[in-house]
Design an enzyme around this catalytic site. Sequence first.
Site, PDB file in Angstrom:
ATOM      1  CG  LEU A  64       3.911 -22.160  19.958  1.00 21.44           C
ATOM      2  CD1 LEU A  64       4.640 -23.425  19.486  1.00 21.44           C
ATOM      3  CD2 LEU A  64       3.765 -22.167  21.470  1.00 21.44           C
ATOM      4  CG  ASP A  65       7.238 -16.037  22.175  1.00 22.29           C
ATOM      5  OD1 ASP A  65       6.151 -15.472  21.950  1.00 22.29           O
ATOM      6  OD2 ASP A  65       7.825 -16.011  23.273  1.00 22.29           O
ATOM      7  CB  CYS A  66       9.731 -16.030  16.076  1.00 19.23           C
ATOM      8  SG  CYS A  66      10.735 -16.419  14.613  1.00 19.23           S
ATOM      9  CB  THR A  68       8.646 -20.889  21.496  1.00 18.12           C
ATOM     10  OG1 THR A  68       9.040 -19.845  22.390  1.00 18.12           O
ATOM     11  CG2 THR A  68       8.130 -22.068  22.311  1.00 18.12           C
ATOM     12  NE  ARG A 166      11.644 -15.512  25.113  1.00 15.67           N
ATOM     13  CZ  ARG A 166      11.741 -15.094  23.852  1.00 15.67           C
ATOM     14  NH1 ARG A 166      10.709 -15.202  23.028  1.00 15.67           N
ATOM     15  NH2 ARG A 166      12.873 -14.581  23.421  1.00 15.67           N
TER      16      ARG A 166
END
Length: 220
Positions: A64-66, A68, A166
């Site tokens: 997961l993105d940092c 998120t 996003r």
Amino acid sequence: MTPRIFTYRPPAAALEIIFQDDAYLAINKPSGLLSNPGRDPVTHDCALTRLQARFGEIHLVHRLDCDTSGVLVFAKTKAAESALKKQLQYRQVAKTYEALVWGLLAQPEGRIELPIGPNPDDRPLQQIDQSGKAAVTDYRLLQADGAAHWSRLSLAPQTGRTHQLRVHLNALGHPILGDAFYAHPEALAMHSRLCLHALTFSFEHFATGQSLTLGARNDF
């Protein structure tokens, strides 16, 4: 273009474990914590290394993105890792997300089909690129606040491109609140964090053959 400065201040709170058996372990990853380490030594403190320090053999399956939050699944054995990565490769895993976005949507549900590729002038950002990789996101309206000018969406990505949700929502004219990469100043200022949460992760357990859906509470 001036390189982006990455300031990393991971949350210190203990990880919330939402599932664990002999094959898999899942957490509710907090916003601001990397899934796995990068090249910079400061990024060594991440979800993967914290779990390895506690449990020993732990393998990264997806990311997961940092910024998120939400369900992040790890494997406890190489066999479990290989089985789940194969399901991800063949799109046999179902994921749902929730997001708060700027504005009110014209349609309460729909599908975004816009190809995505890297932005060569502003890495690591991505952009809509007709020569990029196919990307598909389904969305559904859950709640709207006309006075505050935001909407809550359920999101179901059918592909797994970098920053897909996003980029797609920004292209739709509804950037995610608190998105420091893609949101315009008004949407960025509406929340102190990226309002994107991995709500559920569904897959077939390689040892039992049973379908398993893991969920993580959302705090925005």
